[in-house]
Design an enzyme around this catalytic site. Sequence first.
Site, PDB file in Angstrom:
ATOM      1  NE  ARG A   1      -3.759  -0.141   2.312  1.00 17.30           N
ATOM      2  CZ  ARG A   1      -4.595   0.058   3.326  1.00 17.30           C
ATOM      3  NH1 ARG A   1      -4.647  -0.819   4.316  1.00 17.30           N
ATOM      4  NH2 ARG A   1      -5.377   1.115   3.348  1.00 17.30           N
TER       5      ARG A   1
ATOM      6  CG  ASP B   1     -13.384   2.069   5.376  1.00 16.31           C
ATOM      7  OD1 ASP B   1     -12.621   2.140   4.394  1.00 16.31           O
ATOM      8  OD2 ASP B   1     -13.018   2.331   6.532  1.00 16.31           O
TER       9      ASP B   1
ATOM     10  CE  LYS C   1      -9.452   3.193   1.512  1.00 19.72           C
ATOM     11  NZ  LYS C   1      -8.924   3.995   2.619  1.00 19.72           N
TER      12      LYS C   1
ATOM     13  NE  ARG D   1     -13.908  -1.505   6.145  1.00 17.94           N
ATOM     14  CZ  ARG D   1     -14.130  -1.536   7.462  1.00 17.94           C
ATOM     15  NH1 ARG D   1     -15.111  -2.251   7.959  1.00 17.94           N
ATOM     16  NH2 ARG D   1     -13.382  -0.855   8.297  1.00 17.94           N
TER      17      ARG D   1
HETATM   18  C1  S3P Z   1      -9.172   5.363   8.435  1.00 19.50           C
HETATM   19  C2  S3P Z   1      -9.300   6.172   7.354  1.00 19.50           C
HETATM   20  C3  S3P Z   1      -9.794   5.726   6.049  1.00 19.50           C
HETATM   21  C4  S3P Z   1     -10.403   4.325   6.093  1.00 19.50           C
HETATM   22  C5  S3P Z   1      -9.633   3.396   6.952  1.00 19.50           C
HETATM   23  C6  S3P Z   1      -9.489   3.928   8.379  1.00 19.50           C
HETATM   24  C7  S3P Z   1      -8.719   5.951   9.720  1.00 19.50           C
HETATM   25  O1  S3P Z   1      -8.740   5.761   5.137  1.00 19.50           O
HETATM   26  O2  S3P Z   1     -10.531   3.799   4.797  1.00 19.50           O
HETATM   27  O3  S3P Z   1     -10.295   2.135   7.020  1.00 19.50           O
HETATM   28  O4  S3P Z   1      -8.906   5.314  10.772  1.00 19.50           O
HETATM   29  O5  S3P Z   1      -8.188   7.073   9.689  1.00 19.50           O
HETATM   30  P1  S3P Z   1      -8.286   7.131   4.425  1.00 19.50           P
HETATM   31  O6  S3P Z   1      -6.922   7.424   4.909  1.00 19.50           O
HETATM   32  O7  S3P Z   1      -8.381   6.813   2.959  1.00 19.50           O
HETATM   33  O8  S3P Z   1      -9.232   8.228   4.823  1.00 19.50           O
END
Ligand code: S3P
Length: 441
Positions: free
Chosen positions: A129, A323, A350, A399
Site C-alpha cells: 500500500r 469503507d 485499500k 470488507r
Molecule cells: C481510516 C481512514 C480511512 C479508512 C480506513 C481507516 C482511519 O482511510 O478507509 O479504514 O482510521 O483514519 P483514508 O486514509 O483513505 O481516509
Amino acid sequence: MSNTVKIEPLSGPIKGSVAVSGDKSISHRSILFSAMSEGTSKVSGVLDSADVRASIEAVTALGAKVDLKKQSDGSLTGEITGWGSKGPKQPAAPINCMNSGTTARLLMGILAPWNIEVEITGDESLCMRPMRRITAPLMLMGAKFSPEGAETLPITIHGNRNLKAIQYESPMASAQLKSAVLLAGVYANGKTSVTEPEQSRTHTELMLSQYGVETVAQTRYAEVSGPVQMKAADLNVPGDASSAAFLCCLAVLLKGSSITVKDVLLSPSRTGFLRTLERMGAKITWEVKGSEGKENYGDIHAEYSPNIKGCEIPAKYFATVVDEVPILALVASCAKGVTVFRNCEELRAKETDRLQAIIDGLTELGASVWTHGDDLFIEGDPDFDLPDGLVMPSHRDHRMAITWAIAGLVGKKSISVEDFDCIDVSYPHFLDDVKKLTKGE
Ligand code: S3P
C-alpha cells in the site's frame, strides 16, 4: 492458510436489536493517543480485532504499558500508561503493523518528533500500500526516511526533535494522511494545518481535544498548534459505524427484516452510508443519543426496503462512504436504476484493489457493473437472482469477505467465501451478531 466458509441463505428475516463492537478508527486512536500521553488513560469498549491488536503491540514495543481485559461483550477495557514527555523508547525489533494501514500511517506521524529510528513493516497486503503520501509531508516537517523515496513498507523512520510546523495542502482526502501530519504537529514548533480537497473522517482532530490538545476542526481543514504535551483521558469507544452498515444493508435487502443497531458512532464524516441508503429510498432512520467527547453516537433503525432505487454519490461525499462502498455496491445491484460512485480511485489503495474486487465479484454474481474513468456504475435489478454454487474470493480483505457473505445470506443459494478468517481485522463477531438477530434477540 485457506479458510473457505460456506454461507447459507437465511430462512427468515433479522429482527430485534444489537450493539456492534467498538469502532475500529476510534479504537486505534484511543490506544495510540493514550500511549502518547502523560499519565494513565482509562479506555472501554475497545474493539478486540487483529488491526487493533497491531496498534496495542506497536505501542507496547515503544514503551507504553497496556493493561486491557476482555469483557463479557468481547470488548477490551482497562488502562494505558503512556510514554508522555519521556517519548517512545527505541524498540528492539521492527514494528510489524500486520494488515493495519491506520497503525502504520499514524505511527509515522507519532514517531516523527522523537529522537528514534524505527523500522515499520506489515503483512503482504500492507507492504503493497502507498506510503509516500505520508512520508512526503513528514519530510517537509524535517523527519527522514530510509530507503529515501521508498513508496512502500518496510520503511525506517528517523525522527527529529525539532520538527517544523507546516501548512499542508493535501493532494487527497485521507484521514490517515491528515492524522499523521497533525500528530507530528502536536510536537512541532508552531501551527500545523492540513487542507483537503474533500472532507475525510475527522476523528483525530476531534479526539485530540480529549487528550488536552486544542485543535481547529472544520470542513476540509484541521489545525493543531505545538508543542503541547498530551494528557491522559477517559473514554468509551462507540459502536463501529462500518460494522453497523453491514447489518443495516442486510436488513434492507432481507424480506421482513426490522433491526436496531444501538450506540453506533454517528460522526457526520462516517454517516455517508446512512444518507446514501436514505437517498436510495431505504427505510432507515437514526437518532443521536449523546456524545463521547466531540463524537456523536446513537441508534440506527433499518427495515426491509423492497423499493430502493439507484442514486449518485458525488465525489465530495466519497470519503464519508469509503469503507462502505463494497456493501453499498451490493445493495445498488438490487435497486431499480443506476447507482454511480464518483471518483473511486482511492479504493485501489485499500487492503486489496477494492474497485477491481467489487467489479469482479458483482460480475460473478451476475450484476451489471462497469467503470468510466474513476467512476463506478452499477445498474441494479430488483429481481436480482444469484447464480448457484459460487465461490467468492475475499482477497483477504475483511470488507470484501463480509460483503460476499451478505450476498449469501440474502440469496436463494449458498455462497462460499475464501479466506473468511480475514474478517478478524475489523468485525470478528459478524456471524454471531447475525445469528442473534435471526433469533430476534
Ligand atoms: C481510516 C481512514 C480511512 C479508512 C480506513 C481507516 C482511519 O482511510 O478507509 O479504514 O482510521 O483514519 P483514508 O486514509 O483513505 O481516509
